[in-house]
Design a protein around this motif. Sequence first.
Motif, short mmCIF file in Angstrom:
data_model
loop_
_atom_site.label_atom_id
_atom_site.label_comp_id
_atom_site.label_asym_id
_atom_site.label_seq_id
_atom_site.Cartn_x
_atom_site.Cartn_y
_atom_site.Cartn_z
N MET A 1 0.85 -1.19 0.00
CA MET A 1 0.00 0.00 0.00
C MET A 1 0.89 1.24 0.00
O MET A 1 1.95 1.24 0.59
CB MET A 1 -0.89 -0.03 1.25
N ASN A 2 0.43 2.31 -0.65
CA ASN A 2 1.24 3.52 -0.66
C ASN A 2 1.04 4.31 0.63
O ASN A 2 0.05 4.12 1.35
CB ASN A 2 0.99 4.34 -1.93
N PRO A 3 1.97 5.20 0.96
CA PRO A 3 1.90 5.91 2.24
C PRO A 3 0.60 6.68 2.46
O PRO A 3 0.03 6.62 3.55
CB PRO A 3 3.09 6.88 2.18
N LEU A 4 0.14 7.37 1.43
CA LEU A 4 -1.09 8.14 1.57
C LEU A 4 -2.27 7.22 1.84
O LEU A 4 -3.07 7.47 2.75
CB LEU A 4 -1.34 8.98 0.32
N GLN A 5 -2.39 6.14 1.08
CA GLN A 5 -3.50 5.22 1.26
C GLN A 5 -3.49 4.58 2.65
O GLN A 5 -4.54 4.40 3.26
CB GLN A 5 -3.49 4.14 0.17
N ASP A 6 -2.31 4.26 3.14
CA ASP A 6 -2.20 3.67 4.47
C ASP A 6 -2.67 4.64 5.55
O ASP A 6 -3.45 4.28 6.44
CB ASP A 6 -0.76 3.22 4.73
N LEU A 7 -2.21 5.89 5.47
CA LEU A 7 -2.65 6.89 6.45
C LEU A 7 -4.15 7.15 6.34
O LEU A 7 -4.85 7.25 7.36
CB LEU A 7 -1.87 8.19 6.28
N LEU A 8 -4.67 7.26 5.13
CA LEU A 8 -6.10 7.49 4.94
C LEU A 8 -6.93 6.34 5.51
O LEU A 8 -7.98 6.56 6.13
CB LEU A 8 -6.43 7.69 3.47
N GLN A 9 -6.46 5.13 5.30
CA GLN A 9 -7.17 3.97 5.84
C GLN A 9 -7.22 4.03 7.37
O GLN A 9 -8.26 3.75 7.97
CB GLN A 9 -6.49 2.68 5.38
N GLN A 10 -6.13 4.39 7.99
CA GLN A 10 -6.10 4.50 9.44
C GLN A 10 -7.03 5.61 9.95
O GLN A 10 -7.72 5.44 10.96
CB GLN A 10 -4.68 4.74 9.94
N ILE A 11 -7.04 6.74 9.25
CA ILE A 11 -7.93 7.84 9.64
C ILE A 11 -9.38 7.38 9.57
O ILE A 11 -10.18 7.63 10.47
CB ILE A 11 -7.70 9.07 8.73
N GLN A 12 -9.70 6.65 8.50
CA GLN A 12 -11.07 6.15 8.33
C GLN A 12 -11.41 5.12 9.42
O GLN A 12 -12.46 5.21 10.04
CB GLN A 12 -11.22 5.51 6.94
N GLU A 13 -10.52 4.17 9.64
CA GLU A 13 -10.78 3.13 10.64
C GLU A 13 -10.92 3.70 12.05
O GLU A 13 -11.72 3.21 12.84
CB GLU A 13 -9.64 2.09 10.61
N GLN A 14 -10.14 4.72 12.36
CA GLN A 14 -10.18 5.32 13.69
C GLN A 14 -11.22 6.44 13.79
O GLN A 14 -11.36 7.07 14.83
CB GLN A 14 -8.79 5.87 14.06
N GLU A 15 -11.94 6.66 12.68
CA GLU A 15 -12.99 7.68 12.63
C GLU A 15 -12.49 9.04 13.11
O GLU A 15 -13.09 9.68 13.97
CB GLU A 15 -14.21 7.22 13.42
N LEU A 16 -11.37 9.47 12.55
CA LEU A 16 -10.74 10.72 12.95
C LEU A 16 -11.25 11.96 12.21
O LEU A 16 -10.99 13.08 12.64
CB LEU A 16 -9.21 10.63 12.78
N TRP A 17 -11.98 11.74 11.09
CA TRP A 17 -12.49 12.91 10.37
C TRP A 17 -13.39 13.69 11.30
O TRP A 17 -14.28 13.13 11.95
CB TRP A 17 -13.27 12.50 9.13
N GLU A 18 -13.19 15.00 11.37
CA GLU A 18 -13.92 15.83 12.33
C GLU A 18 -15.17 16.47 11.73
O GLU A 18 -16.10 16.81 12.45
CB GLU A 18 -12.99 16.89 12.89
N GLN A 19 -15.15 16.66 10.42
CA GLN A 19 -16.32 17.22 9.76
C GLN A 19 -16.18 17.01 8.26
O GLN A 19 -15.12 16.60 7.78
CB GLN A 19 -16.51 18.70 10.08
#
Length: 178
Positions: A1-19
């Motif tokens: 997986m590329n670095p961006l995709q890996d970080l995005l996946q973690q943000i999604q899994e951890q529900e970090l999006w704030e709005q």
Amino acid sequence: MNPLQDLLQQIQEQELWEQELELARNEYLKVSGSKDTRVYFVASGSLRAFVTDEEEEHTIRFAYSGDLVAALDSFVTEAPSPLYIQAIKKCSLKVLSKKAFLELVSASPQNMQHWQNLLLQLVYQQMEREQDLLTSSPQERYRRVLERSPRLFQEIPHRYIASYLRMTPETLSRIKKS
């Protein structure tokens, strides 16, 4: 997986999006003189980052669906910046605070390495662009950006591409026809 995709996946899994934000075409995400330390994920649409002088706008970067975008100067310094970020097409964005993003990046050596890799890619891209602007003819700048970013010509109006390439729209049109 590329670095961006890996970080995005973690943000999604951890529900970090704030709005989530919706921007209409030509609406500004950031204006000159403002401070913005947030990180945005472009779920759909496209944006451009630019600065102005007394005479014209100078496009610096573009962001498309699937990209992260930020006012990196403001993100790093936490100070106001001269950068504008404007929607070229209607955009859907997901928002993450600097604090949450840096906590994620600091959570593991792998995440820190991903962040460093993304920054190094950005620095390399900027160096390529600067070199092109300083040493290449308009025709060569056009050819090189077409090779590097064919998506650009599918999603971005020609007047913004011309600004990015530091030429007039008429010059870009002539080059494309030849």
